[in-house]
Design an enzyme around this catalytic site. Structure first.
Site, PDB file in Angstrom:
ATOM      1  N   ARG A 165      55.269 -17.695 -13.732  1.00 48.11           N
ATOM      2  CA  ARG A 165      54.330 -18.824 -13.800  1.00 48.11           C
ATOM      3  C   ARG A 165      53.274 -18.693 -14.904  1.00 48.11           C
ATOM      4  O   ARG A 165      53.010 -19.675 -15.613  1.00 48.11           O
ATOM      5  CB  ARG A 165      53.662 -19.059 -12.432  1.00 48.11           C
ATOM      6  CG  ARG A 165      54.674 -19.317 -11.305  1.00 48.11           C
ATOM      7  CD  ARG A 165      54.030 -19.874 -10.038  1.00 48.11           C
ATOM      8  NE  ARG A 165      53.613 -21.242 -10.213  1.00 48.11           N
ATOM      9  CZ  ARG A 165      52.377 -21.636 -10.412  1.00 48.11           C
ATOM     10  NH1 ARG A 165      51.399 -20.743 -10.409  1.00 48.11           N
ATOM     11  NH2 ARG A 165      52.090 -22.890 -10.596  1.00 48.11           N
ATOM     12  N   CYS A 202      59.846  -7.305 -23.765  1.00 47.25           N
ATOM     13  CA  CYS A 202      59.655  -7.405 -25.214  1.00 47.25           C
ATOM     14  C   CYS A 202      59.430  -8.844 -25.650  1.00 47.25           C
ATOM     15  O   CYS A 202      60.275  -9.444 -26.330  1.00 47.25           O
ATOM     16  CB  CYS A 202      60.855  -6.790 -25.915  1.00 47.25           C
ATOM     17  SG  CYS A 202      60.965  -5.069 -25.487  1.00 47.25           S
ATOM     18  N   GLU A 203      58.343  -9.418 -25.242  1.00 47.02           N
ATOM     19  CA  GLU A 203      57.931 -10.762 -25.654  1.00 47.02           C
ATOM     20  C   GLU A 203      56.408 -10.788 -25.596  1.00 47.02           C
ATOM     21  O   GLU A 203      55.821 -10.309 -24.625  1.00 47.02           O
ATOM     22  CB  GLU A 203      58.408 -11.825 -24.654  1.00 47.02           C
ATOM     23  CG  GLU A 203      59.870 -11.898 -24.441  1.00 47.02           C
ATOM     24  CD  GLU A 203      60.445 -13.286 -24.719  1.00 47.02           C
ATOM     25  OE1 GLU A 203      59.720 -14.158 -25.236  1.00 47.02           O
ATOM     26  OE2 GLU A 203      61.623 -13.455 -24.416  1.00 47.02           O
ATOM     27  N   GLU A 240      58.217 -32.860   2.319  1.00 45.24           N
ATOM     28  CA  GLU A 240      58.905 -31.736   1.670  1.00 45.24           C
ATOM     29  C   GLU A 240      57.927 -30.744   1.045  1.00 45.24           C
ATOM     30  O   GLU A 240      58.006 -30.462  -0.158  1.00 45.24           O
ATOM     31  CB  GLU A 240      59.857 -32.261   0.580  1.00 45.24           C
ATOM     32  CG  GLU A 240      60.892 -33.259   1.047  1.00 45.24           C
ATOM     33  CD  GLU A 240      61.704 -33.841  -0.112  1.00 45.24           C
ATOM     34  OE1 GLU A 240      61.410 -33.557  -1.290  1.00 45.24           O
ATOM     35  OE2 GLU A 240      62.635 -34.606   0.175  1.00 45.24           O
ATOM     36  N   TYR A 291      57.290 -19.983  -5.769  1.00 45.16           N
ATOM     37  CA  TYR A 291      57.741 -19.973  -7.165  1.00 45.16           C
ATOM     38  C   TYR A 291      57.431 -18.639  -7.849  1.00 45.16           C
ATOM     39  O   TYR A 291      57.174 -18.585  -9.049  1.00 45.16           O
ATOM     40  CB  TYR A 291      57.133 -21.152  -7.949  1.00 45.16           C
ATOM     41  CG  TYR A 291      57.378 -22.485  -7.260  1.00 45.16           C
ATOM     42  CD1 TYR A 291      58.659 -23.011  -7.189  1.00 45.16           C
ATOM     43  CD2 TYR A 291      56.337 -23.189  -6.649  1.00 45.16           C
ATOM     44  CE1 TYR A 291      58.904 -24.209  -6.532  1.00 45.16           C
ATOM     45  CE2 TYR A 291      56.580 -24.396  -5.999  1.00 45.16           C
ATOM     46  CZ  TYR A 291      57.857 -24.894  -5.962  1.00 45.16           C
ATOM     47  OH  TYR A 291      58.089 -26.087  -5.303  1.00 45.16           O
ATOM     48  N   TYR A 335      53.828 -21.750 -17.457  1.00 41.82           N
ATOM     49  CA  TYR A 335      52.887 -22.868 -17.300  1.00 41.82           C
ATOM     50  C   TYR A 335      51.467 -22.512 -17.702  1.00 41.82           C
ATOM     51  O   TYR A 335      50.555 -23.318 -17.491  1.00 41.82           O
ATOM     52  CB  TYR A 335      52.823 -23.329 -15.840  1.00 41.82           C
ATOM     53  CG  TYR A 335      54.149 -23.522 -15.154  1.00 41.82           C
ATOM     54  CD1 TYR A 335      55.011 -24.549 -15.539  1.00 41.82           C
ATOM     55  CD2 TYR A 335      54.529 -22.694 -14.107  1.00 41.82           C
ATOM     56  CE1 TYR A 335      56.218 -24.731 -14.889  1.00 41.82           C
ATOM     57  CE2 TYR A 335      55.736 -22.881 -13.458  1.00 41.82           C
ATOM     58  CZ  TYR A 335      56.583 -23.894 -13.857  1.00 41.82           C
ATOM     59  OH  TYR A 335      57.774 -24.068 -13.217  1.00 41.82           O
ATOM     60  N   GLY A 385      56.369 -27.332  -0.196  1.00 43.69           N
ATOM     61  CA  GLY A 385      56.852 -25.998  -0.516  1.00 43.69           C
ATOM     62  C   GLY A 385      55.662 -25.081  -0.743  1.00 43.69           C
ATOM     63  O   GLY A 385      55.273 -24.271   0.101  1.00 43.69           O
TER      64      GLY A 385
HETATM   65  N1  LLP Z   1      60.546 -32.102  -3.203  1.00 43.64           N
HETATM   66  C1  LLP Z   1      61.098 -32.230  -4.440  1.00 43.64           C
HETATM   67  C2  LLP Z   1      62.076 -33.300  -4.680  1.00 43.64           C
HETATM   68  C3  LLP Z   1      60.700 -31.356  -5.468  1.00 43.64           C
HETATM   69  O1  LLP Z   1      61.230 -31.497  -6.677  1.00 43.64           O
HETATM   70  C4  LLP Z   1      59.745 -30.336  -5.206  1.00 43.64           C
HETATM   71  C5  LLP Z   1      59.323 -29.408  -6.245  1.00 43.64           C
HETATM   72  C6  LLP Z   1      59.218 -30.241  -3.893  1.00 43.64           C
HETATM   73  C7  LLP Z   1      59.641 -31.150  -2.931  1.00 43.64           C
HETATM   74  C8  LLP Z   1      58.224 -29.201  -3.498  1.00 43.64           C
HETATM   75  O2  LLP Z   1      57.039 -29.341  -4.189  1.00 43.64           O
HETATM   76  P1  LLP Z   1      55.750 -28.458  -3.787  1.00 43.64           P
HETATM   77  O3  LLP Z   1      55.297 -28.925  -2.421  1.00 43.64           O
HETATM   78  O4  LLP Z   1      56.141 -27.037  -3.767  1.00 43.64           O
HETATM   79  O5  LLP Z   1      54.779 -28.773  -4.847  1.00 43.64           O
HETATM   80  N2  LLP Z   1      58.024 -23.992 -10.584  1.00 43.64           N
HETATM   81  C9  LLP Z   1      56.845 -24.834 -10.514  1.00 43.64           C
HETATM   82  C10 LLP Z   1      56.963 -25.882  -9.447  1.00 43.64           C
HETATM   83  C11 LLP Z   1      58.192 -26.767  -9.561  1.00 43.64           C
HETATM   84  C12 LLP Z   1      58.298 -27.784  -8.464  1.00 43.64           C
HETATM   85  C13 LLP Z   1      59.613 -28.461  -8.487  1.00 43.64           C
HETATM   86  N3  LLP Z   1      59.812 -29.403  -7.434  1.00 43.64           N
HETATM   87  C14 LLP Z   1      55.609 -23.939 -10.325  1.00 43.64           C
HETATM   88  O6  LLP Z   1      55.755 -22.726 -10.269  1.00 43.64           O
HETATM   89  O7  LLP Z   1      54.493 -24.438 -10.293  1.00 43.64           O
END
Ligand code: LLP
Length: 426
Positions: A325, A356-357, A286, A385, A329, A288
């Site tokens: 981000r 305004c933050e 999975e 993201y 973070y 992303g």
């Molecule tokens: N599978 C599940 C069950 C997940 O919860 C996530 C990400 C992924 C796959 C994909 O993960 P990746 O390969 O993209 O790392 N907003 C945050 C990241 C939150 C990730 C949430 N879950 C950021 O901007 O760093």
């Protein structure tokens, strides 16, 4: 490098270096479509998908792109064309995938701790590949929904392996104090329960330990535990066909840190595959961020320069609502001028938005070539993201999104207007 500076406008002093996405000038895109503007390179996405997929070529597997990273239909269509499956976490994300092609449901896995009965119904009706179930209560709820719909739900339990991974605390998920998955120690009991439910079909085991993880050892540690569980479950007569390894492979956000993705993907694949050797499972992945992150830039224009007691600010037209981000973070995104002068001088600035933050910043104490009002900046590695986490805070319409494929330029989401934002209110 598909994002690269190209010499434009004649020779000698008149020439300038302008950052391009594939064959298209980012300056031209900003003039044509306005700023802030998200731009993605189709060929970076293709290349990274191919590289990631090739790293797992030794094992039966399906790459289920994690829709949450960037859920634009244009991007999903591109990935569907590359035979990707999809990881969704809401009815909305499922709807996006089905909108691209209803037949894609057979390659969809559905994760998330709070699936509602309505979302389950829709997924059952579409006949998705796999539900990743995250609690005992959800197991009962899914069994009920499936019975009501007279369908069988293929399930995996998402186990929480209690493996620490070095990343931002908000995006680590694999420890017992996190809300995700079921404790691996409870898994055997829960699989036995699931086996009793007529409308549940046990198909796999799933795990996901967090995001932006660059050291592959925690992935291997989690997989060791999953492999042990698979053996135990099979010994008890459960048919475990799939292991879903989740996502989480990190990328470099620093200056020139993108490194060699085929090497990173290969070492990630080795970490995931080694513990599973001999188990004869179909692996689901999975990813992303590592697929789409480096494909995108956010273009923004400098509105004002200002200095408060010597501290310098560039006030730009992008803000935390467009790219959350850095605020959420403390994430670092490289920022570069779109048009480069040859000057070697640098100044230290905060790059901030109009919201305004005080938390509305895109970079703090950053050394940049001096930028003037009206100059264009590119915020790099914002394909994952970025738009996905955007909001309308301060009633700011969201940016347009552009997909570049060599010379071709497609608006894959038009810029929102204030009218769009007000439409749902009375
Ligand atoms: N599978 C599940 C069950 C997940 O919860 C996530 C990400 C992924 C796959 C994909 O993960 P990746 O390969 O993209 O790392 N907003 C945050 C990241 C939150 C990730 C949430 N879950 C950021 O901007 O760093």
């Amino acid at each position: 490098m598909i994002y690269r500076p190209v010499k434009c406008g004649g020779s000698g002093h008149a020439s300038r270096l302008i950052l391009h996405c594939e064959a298209v000038s980012l300056e031209t895109l900003a003039e044509r479509f306005g700023t802030p503007l998200y731009v993605y390179s189709a060929n970076i996405i293709r290349e990274r998908t191919r590289t990631f997929d090739a790293a797992f070529s030794k094992a039966p597997h399906t790459v289920c792109y994690s829709v949450k990273a960037n859920s634009n239909l244009g991007i999903l269509r591109l990935l569907a064309g590359m035979k990707c499956g999809f990881d969704v976490v809401s009815g909305g994300e499922l709807e996006r995938v089905l909108r691209v092609d209803r037949k894609l449901a057979r390659r969809v896995v559905f994760s998330g701790v709070g699936k509602t009965p309505d979302e389950m119904q829709t997924a059952l009706k579409a006949n998705i590949l796999l539900f990743n179930v995250e609690s005992e209560s959800e197991l009962h709820s899914l069994a009920k929904c499936a019975a009501r719909a007279k369908k069988t739900a293929r399930i995996a339990l998402r186990v929480n392996p209690d493996v620490p991974a070095e990343t931002h605390p908000y995006i680590a998920t694999g420890l017992h104090q996190h809300k995700f998955g079921v404790p691996i120690a409870d898994a055997v009991r829960l699989y036995a329960q699931a086996a009793q439910a007529e409308h549940l079909n046990i198909a796999g085991v799933s795990v996901h330990i967090g995001s932006q993880i660059t050291d592959v050892r925690p992935f291997a540690a989690a997989m060791e535990r999953v492999a042990e569980l698979v053996r135990k479950l099979r010994a008890q007569g459960h048919a475990i066909t799939y292991v879903d390894a989740g996502g989480g492979l990190g990328i470099g956000y620093g200056d020139g840190e993108q490194g060699n993705f085929s090497r990173q993907a290969a070492s990630y694949a080795e970490a995931v595959l080694a513990p599973l050797r001999g188990l004869d499972v179909h692996l689901l992945l999975e990813p992303g961020r590592c697929i789409v992150g480096p494909s995108g830039v956010l273009l923004t224009r400098v509105l004002y320069r200002k200095a408060n007691n010597g501290k310098k600010f560039l006030v730009v037209d992008a803000a935390m609502n467009d790219l959350l981000r850095p605020s959420l973070y403390g994430a670092y995104h490289e920022i570069v001028p779109v048009c480069t002068s040859q000057s070697a001088s640098r100044e230290t600035v905060d790059v901030v938005g109009p919201i305004c933050e005080s938390g509305d910043f895109l970079a703090r104490d950053r050394e940049l070539p001096p930028a003037q009002e009206g100059d264009l900046l590119a915020i790099l590695d914002t394909g994952a993201y970025g738009m996905a986490l955007s909001s309308n805070y301060n009633t700011r319409p969201r940016p347009a999104e552009i997909l570049v494929d060599r010379k071709s330029v497609k608006v894959i989401r038009r810029r929102e207007s204030t009218q769009d934002l007000l439409r749902l209110e009375s």
